[in-house]
Design a protein around this motif. Structure first.
Motif, PDB file in Angstrom:
ATOM      1  N   VAL A 138       0.842  -1.205   0.000  1.00 17.70           N
ATOM      2  CA  VAL A 138       0.000   0.000   0.000  1.00 17.70           C
ATOM      3  C   VAL A 138       0.872   1.248   0.000  1.00 17.70           C
ATOM      4  N   ARG A 139       1.910   1.255   0.841  1.00 16.68           N
ATOM      5  CA  ARG A 139       2.815   2.414   0.866  1.00 16.68           C
ATOM      6  C   ARG A 139       3.580   2.541  -0.444  1.00 16.68           C
ATOM      7  N   ALA A 140       3.983   1.405  -1.023  1.00 15.17           N
ATOM      8  CA  ALA A 140       4.777   1.434  -2.248  1.00 15.17           C
ATOM      9  C   ALA A 140       4.006   2.042  -3.408  1.00 15.17           C
ATOM     10  N   ARG A 141       2.714   1.731  -3.507  1.00 19.13           N
ATOM     11  CA  ARG A 141       1.922   2.262  -4.623  1.00 19.13           C
ATOM     12  C   ARG A 141       1.902   3.781  -4.626  1.00 19.13           C
ATOM     13  N   ALA A 142       1.991   4.366  -3.439  1.00 13.51           N
ATOM     14  CA  ALA A 142       1.952   5.825  -3.341  1.00 13.51           C
ATOM     15  C   ALA A 142       3.294   6.458  -3.705  1.00 13.51           C
ATOM     16  N   HIS A 143       4.368   5.654  -3.733  1.00 10.08           N
ATOM     17  CA  HIS A 143       5.694   6.237  -3.954  1.00 10.08           C
ATOM     18  C   HIS A 143       6.334   5.829  -5.272  1.00 10.08           C
ATOM     19  N   LEU A 144       5.760   4.848  -5.985  1.00 10.75           N
ATOM     20  CA  LEU A 144       6.302   4.521  -7.291  1.00 10.75           C
ATOM     21  C   LEU A 144       6.055   5.675  -8.252  1.00 10.75           C
ATOM     22  N   ALA A 145       7.079   6.046  -8.982  1.00 10.31           N
ATOM     23  CA  ALA A 145       6.966   7.176  -9.913  1.00 10.31           C
ATOM     24  C   ALA A 145       7.621   6.797 -11.235  1.00 10.31           C
ATOM     25  N   PRO A 146       7.138   7.341 -12.354  1.00  9.84           N
ATOM     26  CA  PRO A 146       7.738   7.011 -13.658  1.00  9.84           C
ATOM     27  C   PRO A 146       9.218   7.379 -13.696  1.00  9.84           C
ATOM     28  N   LEU A 147      10.009   6.565 -14.403  1.00 11.93           N
ATOM     29  CA  LEU A 147      11.430   6.839 -14.559  1.00 11.93           C
ATOM     30  C   LEU A 147      11.640   7.840 -15.684  1.00 11.93           C
ATOM     31  N   GLU A 148      12.504   8.804 -15.461  1.00 15.27           N
ATOM     32  CA  GLU A 148      12.708   9.860 -16.460  1.00 15.27           C
ATOM     33  C   GLU A 148      13.412   9.335 -17.705  1.00 15.27           C
ATOM     34  N   ASP A 149      14.407   8.455 -17.522  1.00 15.88           N
ATOM     35  CA  ASP A 149      15.193   8.024 -18.682  1.00 15.88           C
ATOM     36  C   ASP A 149      15.306   6.513 -18.790  1.00 15.88           C
ATOM     37  N   GLY A 150      14.365   5.782 -18.236  1.00 15.90           N
ATOM     38  CA  GLY A 150      14.303   4.349 -18.450  1.00 15.90           C
ATOM     39  C   GLY A 150      15.005   3.522 -17.386  1.00 15.90           C
ATOM     40  N   LEU A 151      14.727   2.236 -17.424  1.00 16.05           N
ATOM     41  CA  LEU A 151      15.218   1.319 -16.400  1.00 16.05           C
ATOM     42  C   LEU A 151      16.726   1.134 -16.463  1.00 16.05           C
ATOM     43  N   THR A 152      17.261   0.939 -17.647  1.00 14.34           N
ATOM     44  CA  THR A 152      18.696   0.674 -17.768  1.00 14.34           C
ATOM     45  C   THR A 152      19.515   1.823 -17.198  1.00 14.34           C
ATOM     46  N   ALA A 153      19.163   3.045 -17.547  1.00 16.70           N
ATOM     47  CA  ALA A 153      19.892   4.202 -17.021  1.00 16.70           C
ATOM     48  C   ALA A 153      19.783   4.275 -15.498  1.00 16.70           C
TER      49      ALA A 153
END
Length: 241
Positions: free
Chosen positions: A108-123
């Motif tokens: 529940v806490r994690a869902r509130a803090h996940l945010a899109p990555l600016e330049d992708g997973l590898t970076a």
């Protein structure tokens, strides 16, 4: 099974602060283990209750709850009148229920803090590497939440490796395995001790995985510690706007 006598006082009737599974398990303890009251504490510090049934007096014992080699909490029961062999029979189920409760709250806490990555997973992985080897296999387009969860888990695992195994070689590997994104972080440090108590980082990693429908395990490996997350690649879950 070691039972340590301690002084403890609490006083509210009925199950409090628990999910349905923990509540049902608490009822099982009271009904089948010969005790009139019980409480469940999470973590190593006494007093952090997540469930309670009945009134406990001042003279209690704490029964350790272990899930694998992890100490997850304690079952608190009256010192007089309990039956150790019956408590041992329900301790494993209660430990599994307590761990599930903690993972669900972390998700529940994690869902509130996940945010899109600016330049992708590898970076993001290379930024978090801290000198660790990075191995990224060809990846498909995936949901933003899965990318974010993968990066968060790898970053936390690498930080833990640097903290608990400073100077030891570490590696992060991300690849597709069937319908899942696999995130592995390994180090060649001393490994997890027996009866290890998870701090804030391990529940956070499990929560990030659970938030996208996946799992995360932390265990000893042949050479040190392994963190392994399996995150479903679909269906894609959009971030709330």
């Amino acid at each position: 099974m070691t039972i340590v006598a301690e002084q403890h006082r609490t006083g509210t009737f009925g199950p409090v602060g628990a999910d349905a599974e923990l509540t049902a398990l608490m009822g099982l303890v009271v009904a089948s283990a010969g005790v009139g009251a019980a409480a469940v504490e999470v973590g190593a510090a006494p007093g952090h209750e997540v469930a309670r049934w009945g009134i406990l007096g001042s003279d209690v014992v704490r029964v350790p709850l272990r899930y694998g080699n992890e100490f997850v909490g304690s079952l608190v029961v009256p010192a007089v009148g309990h039956r150790p062999h019956l408590l041992a029979a329900v301790a494993a189920r209660l430990a599994a229920g307590l761990r599930s409760h903690v993972v669900a709250r972390s998700a529940v806490r994690a869902r509130a803090h996940l945010a899109p990555l600016e330049d992708g997973l590898t970076a993001a992985l290379y930024r978090a590497a801290r000198g660790a080897a990075v191995e990224v296999w060809p990846l498909p387009v995936m949901g933003a939440q899965v990318e974010s969860a993968a990066a968060s888990i790898a970053t936390e695992a690498l930080a833990n490796a640097a903290r608990h195994a400073p100077g030891a070689p570490a590696r992060v590997r991300v690849r597709v395995r069937g319908p899942y994104l696999e995130v592995q972080v390994t180090d060649e440090g001393p490994g997890l001790p027996a009866d290890f108590v998870a701090g804030s980082g391990v529940p956070a990693m499990r929560g990030w995985a659970a938030a996208v429908g996946g799992t995360c395990v932390v265990r000893r490996s042949v050479s040190g510690t392994l963190v392994e997350a399996m995150l479903p690649l679909g269906p894609h879950i959009p971030f709330p706007r």
